[in-house]
Write a protein that holds these residues in place. Sequence first.
Motif, short mmCIF file in Angstrom:
data_model
loop_
_atom_site.label_atom_id
_atom_site.label_comp_id
_atom_site.label_asym_id
_atom_site.label_seq_id
_atom_site.Cartn_x
_atom_site.Cartn_y
_atom_site.Cartn_z
N PHE A 288 0.79 -1.36 0.04
CA PHE A 288 -0.13 -0.21 0.06
C PHE A 288 0.98 1.09 0.15
O PHE A 288 1.34 1.42 0.11
CB PHE A 288 -0.93 0.07 1.06
CG PHE A 288 -2.03 -0.87 1.08
CD1 PHE A 288 -3.22 -0.73 0.25
CD2 PHE A 288 -2.03 -1.78 1.98
CE1 PHE A 288 -4.03 -1.81 0.33
CE2 PHE A 288 -2.76 -2.94 1.79
CZ PHE A 288 -3.93 -3.14 1.14
N ASP B 22 0.80 8.83 4.83
CA ASP B 22 1.50 9.32 6.72
C ASP B 22 -0.08 8.19 7.83
O ASP B 22 -1.26 7.54 6.88
CB ASP B 22 0.98 10.61 7.79
CG ASP B 22 0.93 10.49 9.04
OD1 ASP B 22 2.55 9.97 9.30
OD2 ASP B 22 1.32 12.03 9.69
N THR C 11 -7.86 12.39 3.46
CA THR C 11 -7.71 11.39 4.67
C THR C 11 -8.61 10.73 4.72
O THR C 11 -10.11 10.99 4.96
CB THR C 11 -7.00 13.07 6.35
OG1 THR C 11 -6.55 13.37 5.43
CG2 THR C 11 -7.19 11.71 7.27
N ILE D 63 -5.29 7.69 8.35
CA ILE D 63 -4.94 7.98 6.92
C ILE D 63 -4.45 8.32 5.73
O ILE D 63 -5.68 8.99 5.14
CB ILE D 63 -4.96 5.68 6.40
CG1 ILE D 63 -4.60 5.16 7.12
CG2 ILE D 63 -3.22 6.02 4.80
CD1 ILE D 63 -5.89 4.29 6.89
N ASP D 64 -3.43 9.29 5.34
CA ASP D 64 -3.01 10.69 4.18
C ASP D 64 -2.43 9.20 3.39
O ASP D 64 -1.60 8.83 3.08
CB ASP D 64 -1.72 11.73 4.53
CG ASP D 64 -2.44 12.41 5.94
OD1 ASP D 64 -3.53 12.18 6.23
OD2 ASP D 64 -1.52 13.30 6.85
N LEU D 65 -3.48 10.07 1.99
CA LEU D 65 -3.11 9.48 1.01
C LEU D 65 -3.29 9.85 -0.06
O LEU D 65 -4.31 10.88 -0.19
CB LEU D 65 -3.43 7.41 0.91
CG LEU D 65 -4.66 7.32 0.72
CD1 LEU D 65 -5.35 6.10 0.76
CD2 LEU D 65 -6.11 7.66 1.60
N GLU D 66 -2.46 10.05 -1.15
CA GLU D 66 -2.92 10.65 -2.81
C GLU D 66 -3.43 9.63 -3.25
O GLU D 66 -3.58 7.69 -3.68
CB GLU D 66 -1.35 11.05 -3.57
CG GLU D 66 -0.42 11.20 -2.64
CD GLU D 66 -0.76 12.91 -3.12
OE1 GLU D 66 -1.13 13.27 -3.98
OE2 GLU D 66 -0.45 14.08 -2.36
N ARG E 63 -9.08 2.32 -1.71
CA ARG E 63 -7.67 1.64 -0.92
C ARG E 63 -7.81 1.39 0.96
O ARG E 63 -7.41 0.15 1.03
CB ARG E 63 -6.53 2.58 -1.37
CG ARG E 63 -6.01 2.37 -2.64
CD ARG E 63 -5.49 3.29 -3.34
NE ARG E 63 -4.22 3.64 -2.92
CZ ARG E 63 -3.86 4.51 -2.44
NH1 ARG E 63 -4.39 5.79 -3.79
NH2 ARG E 63 -3.01 5.43 -2.02
N GLU F 5 -9.02 -1.35 1.23
CA GLU F 5 -8.65 -2.65 1.48
C GLU F 5 -7.63 -2.81 2.62
O GLU F 5 -6.87 -4.39 2.88
CB GLU F 5 -7.60 -2.77 0.46
CG GLU F 5 -8.57 -2.98 -1.09
CD GLU F 5 -7.58 -2.55 -2.45
OE1 GLU F 5 -6.36 -3.04 -2.53
OE2 GLU F 5 -7.72 -2.49 -3.57
N MET F 6 -7.04 -1.91 2.87
CA MET F 6 -6.08 -1.90 4.30
C MET F 6 -6.55 -2.31 5.31
O MET F 6 -6.27 -3.03 6.38
CB MET F 6 -5.93 -0.01 4.48
CG MET F 6 -4.46 -0.10 3.70
SD MET F 6 -4.20 1.86 4.29
CE MET F 6 -3.75 2.37 2.23
N ARG G 107 -6.82 -6.06 4.91
CA ARG G 107 -5.56 -6.92 5.00
C ARG G 107 -5.32 -6.55 6.18
O ARG G 107 -4.64 -7.74 6.72
CB ARG G 107 -4.70 -6.32 3.78
CG ARG G 107 -5.87 -6.55 2.41
CD ARG G 107 -4.82 -7.78 1.84
NE ARG G 107 -3.62 -8.29 2.26
CZ ARG G 107 -2.49 -7.86 1.05
NH1 ARG G 107 -3.03 -7.24 0.31
NH2 ARG G 107 -1.08 -8.57 1.71
#
Lengths: 83, 83
Positions: free
Chosen positions: A33, A37, B5, B46-49, B59, B62-63, B66
Amino acid sequence: MTAYTATVTVRLKRGVLDPEAETTKRALERLGFDLEDLRSADRFEIDLEADDADDAAERAGEMAERLLANPTIHDYEVTVDQR
Amino acid sequence: MTAYTATVTVRLKRGVLDPEAETTKRALERLGFDLEDLRSADRFEIDLEADDADDAAERAGEMAERLLANPTIHDYEVTVDQR
């Protein structure tokens, strides 16, 4: 008296190390993944009877101050919904 | 790509015993607080692009599947905010 659910979210203050979150972030990256952060927080959902929403929020805030959060390292946030 | 986020809230399924929450409830009652029920949950921010909010939510889901939640005993919920 009305039935409310007060939600208290307790998170570490900015700058306090969070090795558990760091480990979780690295484990997610190892699974493939992509994330920038990850912060973890504890959430308490408290069912209580109160005169109004302000009263419920005030009591939940006191619970946070007295037991749920450690003011040295935690910030907390209270929200209230009618049940 | 936009910065999001995703918040994943992981709670025990209805019917799964939560001795930690029960202990916290009793400790609050011993301090004189009046409450009907207390549930605890874990919250991961969770910070994500991602391309869009749906992609970010997928996503983060899925985290949860999993790693963050154990589907045998946990339910989880994902919300996404643009940063």
